[in-house]
Design a protein around this motif. Structure first.
Motif, PDB file in Angstrom:
ATOM      1  N   TYR A  63       0.863  -1.188   0.000  1.00 20.89           N
ATOM      2  CA  TYR A  63       0.000   0.000   0.000  1.00 20.89           C
ATOM      3  C   TYR A  63       0.896   1.235   0.000  1.00 20.89           C
ATOM      4  O   TYR A  63       1.617   1.495   0.969  1.00 20.89           O
ATOM      5  CB  TYR A  63      -0.908  -0.010   1.231  1.00 20.89           C
ATOM      6  N   TYR A  64       0.858   1.996  -1.104  1.00 26.00           N
ATOM      7  CA  TYR A  64       1.644   3.228  -1.188  1.00 26.00           C
ATOM      8  C   TYR A  64       0.721   4.429  -0.983  1.00 26.00           C
ATOM      9  O   TYR A  64      -0.375   4.486  -1.556  1.00 26.00           O
ATOM     10  CB  TYR A  64       2.329   3.347  -2.549  1.00 26.00           C
ATOM     11  N   LEU A  65       1.176   5.381  -0.173  1.00 27.35           N
ATOM     12  CA  LEU A  65       0.375   6.561   0.145  1.00 27.35           C
ATOM     13  C   LEU A  65       1.231   7.810   0.013  1.00 27.35           C
ATOM     14  O   LEU A  65       2.340   7.872   0.549  1.00 27.35           O
ATOM     15  CB  LEU A  65      -0.171   6.462   1.582  1.00 27.35           C
ATOM     16  N   TYR A  66       0.697   8.799  -0.715  1.00 27.10           N
ATOM     17  CA  TYR A  66       1.389  10.080  -0.848  1.00 27.10           C
ATOM     18  C   TYR A  66       0.383  11.212  -0.656  1.00 27.10           C
ATOM     19  O   TYR A  66      -0.708  11.206  -1.238  1.00 27.10           O
ATOM     20  CB  TYR A  66       2.039  10.236  -2.218  1.00 27.10           C
ATOM     21  N   SER A  67       0.744  12.188   0.167  1.00 28.29           N
ATOM     22  CA  SER A  67      -0.055  13.392   0.348  1.00 28.29           C
ATOM     23  C   SER A  67       0.885  14.561   0.611  1.00 28.29           C
ATOM     24  O   SER A  67       1.818  14.440   1.419  1.00 28.29           O
ATOM     25  CB  SER A  67      -1.034  13.244   1.517  1.00 28.29           C
ATOM     26  N   GLU A  68       0.666  15.660  -0.068  1.00 28.54           N
ATOM     27  CA  GLU A  68       1.539  16.822   0.085  1.00 28.54           C
ATOM     28  C   GLU A  68       1.390  17.453   1.465  1.00 28.54           C
ATOM     29  O   GLU A  68       0.316  17.425   2.066  1.00 28.54           O
ATOM     30  CB  GLU A  68       1.226  17.856  -0.998  1.00 28.54           C
ATOM     31  N   ARG A  69       2.481  18.054   1.927  1.00 30.24           N
ATOM     32  CA  ARG A  69       2.454  18.758   3.198  1.00 30.24           C
ATOM     33  C   ARG A  69       1.940  20.176   3.008  1.00 30.24           C
ATOM     34  O   ARG A  69       2.364  20.902   2.100  1.00 30.24           O
ATOM     35  CB  ARG A  69       3.851  18.805   3.808  1.00 30.24           C
ATOM     36  N   GLU A  70       1.020  20.593   3.886  1.00 27.25           N
ATOM     37  CA  GLU A  70       0.512  21.956   3.920  1.00 27.25           C
ATOM     38  C   GLU A  70       0.681  22.506   5.335  1.00 27.25           C
ATOM     39  O   GLU A  70       0.446  21.800   6.323  1.00 27.25           O
ATOM     40  CB  GLU A  70      -0.969  22.000   3.527  1.00 27.25           C
ATOM     41  N   ASP A  71       1.085  23.776   5.439  1.00 22.00           N
ATOM     42  CA  ASP A  71       1.236  24.412   6.745  1.00 22.00           C
ATOM     43  C   ASP A  71      -0.143  24.628   7.360  1.00 22.00           C
ATOM     44  O   ASP A  71      -0.982  25.327   6.800  1.00 22.00           O
ATOM     45  CB  ASP A  71       1.967  25.742   6.596  1.00 22.00           C
ATOM     46  N   GLN A  72      -0.385  23.996   8.522  1.00 25.98           N
ATOM     47  CA  GLN A  72      -1.682  24.103   9.192  1.00 25.98           C
ATOM     48  C   GLN A  72      -1.533  24.550  10.645  1.00 25.98           C
ATOM     49  O   GLN A  72      -2.370  24.251  11.489  1.00 25.98           O
ATOM     50  CB  GLN A  72      -2.405  22.753   9.118  1.00 25.98           C
ATOM     51  N   ARG A 130      -6.899  18.208  10.330  1.00 27.40           N
ATOM     52  CA  ARG A 130      -5.547  18.095   9.799  1.00 27.40           C
ATOM     53  C   ARG A 130      -5.552  17.260   8.524  1.00 27.40           C
ATOM     54  O   ARG A 130      -6.165  16.184   8.469  1.00 27.40           O
ATOM     55  CB  ARG A 130      -4.608  17.442  10.822  1.00 27.40           C
ATOM     56  N   LEU A 131      -4.871  17.780   7.505  1.00 29.13           N
ATOM     57  CA  LEU A 131      -4.599  17.026   6.285  1.00 29.13           C
ATOM     58  C   LEU A 131      -3.165  16.525   6.411  1.00 29.13           C
ATOM     59  O   LEU A 131      -2.210  17.281   6.215  1.00 29.13           O
ATOM     60  CB  LEU A 131      -4.766  17.918   5.047  1.00 29.13           C
ATOM     61  N   ASP A 132      -3.009  15.269   6.757  1.00 32.23           N
ATOM     62  CA  ASP A 132      -1.676  14.784   7.087  1.00 32.23           C
ATOM     63  C   ASP A 132      -0.833  14.598   5.835  1.00 32.23           C
ATOM     64  O   ASP A 132      -1.325  14.277   4.761  1.00 32.23           O
ATOM     65  CB  ASP A 132      -1.748  13.477   7.886  1.00 32.23           C
ATOM     66  N   ASP A 133       0.463  14.840   6.005  1.00 28.38           N
ATOM     67  CA  ASP A 133       1.426  14.628   4.932  1.00 28.38           C
ATOM     68  C   ASP A 133       1.906  13.176   4.974  1.00 28.38           C
ATOM     69  O   ASP A 133       2.026  12.576   6.040  1.00 28.38           O
ATOM     70  CB  ASP A 133       2.606  15.594   5.062  1.00 28.38           C
ATOM     71  N   ALA A 134       2.198  12.618   3.801  1.00 27.98           N
ATOM     72  CA  ALA A 134       2.605  11.216   3.759  1.00 27.98           C
ATOM     73  C   ALA A 134       3.405  10.938   2.500  1.00 27.98           C
ATOM     74  O   ALA A 134       3.113  11.476   1.435  1.00 27.98           O
ATOM     75  CB  ALA A 134       1.379  10.295   3.812  1.00 27.98           C
ATOM     76  N   ASN A 135       4.415  10.127   2.644  1.00 29.73           N
ATOM     77  CA  ASN A 135       5.152   9.533   1.532  1.00 29.73           C
ATOM     78  C   ASN A 135       5.705   8.225   2.079  1.00 29.73           C
ATOM     79  O   ASN A 135       6.787   8.180   2.646  1.00 29.73           O
ATOM     80  CB  ASN A 135       6.263  10.455   1.039  1.00 29.73           C
ATOM     81  N   GLN A 136       4.932   7.158   1.915  1.00 32.40           N
ATOM     82  CA  GLN A 136       5.229   5.928   2.638  1.00 32.40           C
ATOM     83  C   GLN A 136       4.676   4.719   1.894  1.00 32.40           C
ATOM     84  O   GLN A 136       3.804   4.838   1.033  1.00 32.40           O
ATOM     85  CB  GLN A 136       4.578   5.975   4.034  1.00 32.40           C
ATOM     86  N   VAL A 137       5.210   3.553   2.248  1.00 32.10           N
ATOM     87  CA  VAL A 137       4.713   2.303   1.706  1.00 32.10           C
ATOM     88  C   VAL A 137       4.533   1.321   2.860  1.00 32.10           C
ATOM     89  O   VAL A 137       5.368   1.230   3.764  1.00 32.10           O
ATOM     90  CB  VAL A 137       5.672   1.725   0.634  1.00 32.10           C
ATOM     91  N   SER A 138       3.395   0.642   2.844  1.00 29.84           N
ATOM     92  CA  SER A 138       3.098  -0.385   3.844  1.00 29.84           C
ATOM     93  C   SER A 138       3.282  -1.755   3.217  1.00 29.84           C
ATOM     94  O   SER A 138       2.824  -2.000   2.091  1.00 29.84           O
ATOM     95  CB  SER A 138       1.662  -0.240   4.354  1.00 29.84           C
ATOM     96  N   VAL A 139       3.939  -2.628   3.952  1.00 27.71           N
ATOM     97  CA  VAL A 139       4.164  -4.000   3.501  1.00 27.71           C
ATOM     98  C   VAL A 139       3.541  -4.926   4.535  1.00 27.71           C
ATOM     99  O   VAL A 139       3.871  -4.856   5.727  1.00 27.71           O
ATOM    100  CB  VAL A 139       5.669  -4.300   3.357  1.00 27.71           C
ATOM    101  N   GLU A 175       5.509  15.920   9.197  1.00 31.88           N
ATOM    102  CA  GLU A 175       5.622  17.245   9.813  1.00 31.88           C
ATOM    103  C   GLU A 175       4.287  17.818  10.257  1.00 31.88           C
ATOM    104  O   GLU A 175       4.266  18.777  11.033  1.00 31.88           O
ATOM    105  CB  GLU A 175       6.309  18.207   8.835  1.00 31.88           C
ATOM    106  N   VAL A 176       3.176  17.306   9.756  1.00 34.89           N
ATOM    107  CA  VAL A 176       1.864  17.786  10.190  1.00 34.89           C
ATOM    108  C   VAL A 176       1.535  17.109  11.517  1.00 34.89           C
ATOM    109  O   VAL A 176       1.424  15.883  11.598  1.00 34.89           O
ATOM    110  CB  VAL A 176       0.787  17.474   9.139  1.00 34.89           C
ATOM    111  N   VAL A 177       1.382  17.918  12.577  1.00 33.35           N
ATOM    112  CA  VAL A 177       1.133  17.408  13.923  1.00 33.35           C
ATOM    113  C   VAL A 177      -0.063  18.139  14.511  1.00 33.35           C
ATOM    114  O   VAL A 177      -0.529  19.154  13.983  1.00 33.35           O
ATOM    115  CB  VAL A 177       2.373  17.577  14.825  1.00 33.35           C
ATOM    116  N   LEU A 178      -0.553  17.639  15.650  1.00 32.06           N
ATOM    117  CA  LEU A 178      -1.720  18.256  16.290  1.00 32.06           C
ATOM    118  C   LEU A 178      -1.321  19.412  17.191  1.00 32.06           C
ATOM    119  O   LEU A 178      -1.780  20.529  17.041  1.00 32.06           O
ATOM    120  CB  LEU A 178      -2.490  17.195  17.084  1.00 32.06           C
TER     121      LEU A 178
END
Length: 346
Positions: A183-192, A221-230, A260-263
């Motif tokens: 499972y590959y997931l990518y979401s851009e980082r936005e300053d929140q 929060r729109l979380d940032d992601a660039n990851q792969v799940s195995v 980098e997107v945190v609560l």
């Protein structure tokens, strides 16, 4: 649906049921009303919700007055484009000295599920947007912008294979499977940093978290992601009944970028290169016995983050007995202890 409770004072539940540990630790009463409309393709939900606090030292939660959600329900037909449409309006109020206001969240996109007998592949592309209108002037130093907003595209690719073989246990025919999944997931980082947190928190991590498209509940929060799940799952399936007699799963997330997107405003980004190793095991050899367990192991600190086991036994006269144990290591503050809990019910 209506779920409404109100008490005359904060000690009401404790005075009423002194032997019940749930009553002793109950911190609020829910006051909620909702209405759903389900059409052929649309689900619309209107909800109003607030809480009565039963603890003098715990602040009252935000109120949703109201929240309106509209969701397009795709048929999920293989090899057909599936629209993704979601819109939500929320009005958050509070009697505390905190920021309040309105939030509009929306997402739109497409997915294309492909399903074969030997596996599946599902790409998804969508755009998420959140907008606020804040209405509490007392928090100008924290939220100088009364109308903060953020938007980010999200892409994920979910794929798996299914290998199976015939075997037996005694005189019972069994099908064993081996199911690797990526499972590959990518979401851009936005300053929140200038956005409030009305109803969002970190989701609990377990094996099924490997395939989520967000690590947060709520929409603040729109979380940032660039990851792969195995991950990989193996099942033993009864050929007579089709039930899973035994299933075991294990997997891990590998991160290509920091999260980098945190609560919290003072929270540090998550810089680990991988998640904990998550596993789950379910054992149900017959209709009477059901054993479920899960575990998250942190390879970086060589520690168990969480563990859960629950055993159930059902008799012929429909009596049921449950015994469970749960453990959670606190990951937020070193000053807070771990949690151990044993539960039994019948």
């Amino acid at each position: 649906q209506i779920n409404y409770s109100k008490a005359s004072d904060v000690d009401y539940m404790k005075d009423l049921d002194t032997a019940n540990i749930n009553a002793q630790r109950k911190t609020n009463l829910i006051q909620m009303a909702s209405m759903d409309y389900l059409g052929d393709n649309w689900l619309t939900t209107l909800r109003a919700q607030q809480f009565q606090s039963l603890a003098d030292d715990i602040n009252k939660d935000y109120e949703e007055l109201p929240q309106l959600t509209t969701l397009y329900r795709s048929a999920g037909t293989p090899f057909e484009l599936q629209p993704i449409l979601l819109g939500q309006y929320s009005n958050f109020g509070s009697n505390r000295d905190v920021v309040t206001g309105e939030r509009v969240y929306g997402e739109a996109g497409l997915s294309y599920p492909m399903l074969w007998g030997f596996g599946f592949l599902k790409p998804t592309l969508k755009y998420r947007q959140v907008n606020y209108e804040l209405s509490d002037d007392r928090n100008d130093r924290l939220y100088p912008d009364d109308s903060p907003s953020a938007g980010a595209p999200l892409f994920n690719l979910d794929g798996g294979l299914v290998f199976e073989r015939e075997t037996s246990f005694g005189d019972k025919g069994i099908t064993q499977t081996l199911e690797p999944r990526l499972y590959y997931l990518y979401s851009e980082r936005e300053d929140q940093a200038n956005q409030p947190d009305f109803d969002t928190t970190d989701l609990t991590f377990n094996y099924f978290s490997l395939y989520r498209e967000t690590r947060f509940s709520g929409h603040d929060r729109l979380d940032d992601a660039n990851q792969v799940s195995v991950g990989v799952t193996s099942r033993y399936i009864s050929q007579e009944t089709g039930r899973d007699l035994l299933s075991a799963s294990i997997g891990q997330i590998y991160y290509f970028d920091d999260r980098e997107v945190v609560l919290g405003r003072r929270a540090e980004p998550d810089t680990e290169s991988s998640s904990g190793i998550a596993g789950a095991l379910n054992f149900a050899p017959n209709k009477k016995i059901d054993l479920r367990t899960s575990l998250v192991w942190d390879p970086h600190e060589n520690n168990t983050d969480s563990a859960f086991i629950n055993a159930s036994y059902k008799t012929d006269n429909n009596s049921i007995f449950n015994l469970g144990y749960a453990y959670r290591r606190n990951l937020v503050s070193e000053n807070q202890p771990q949690t151990d809990e044993v539960s039994a019910s019948t």
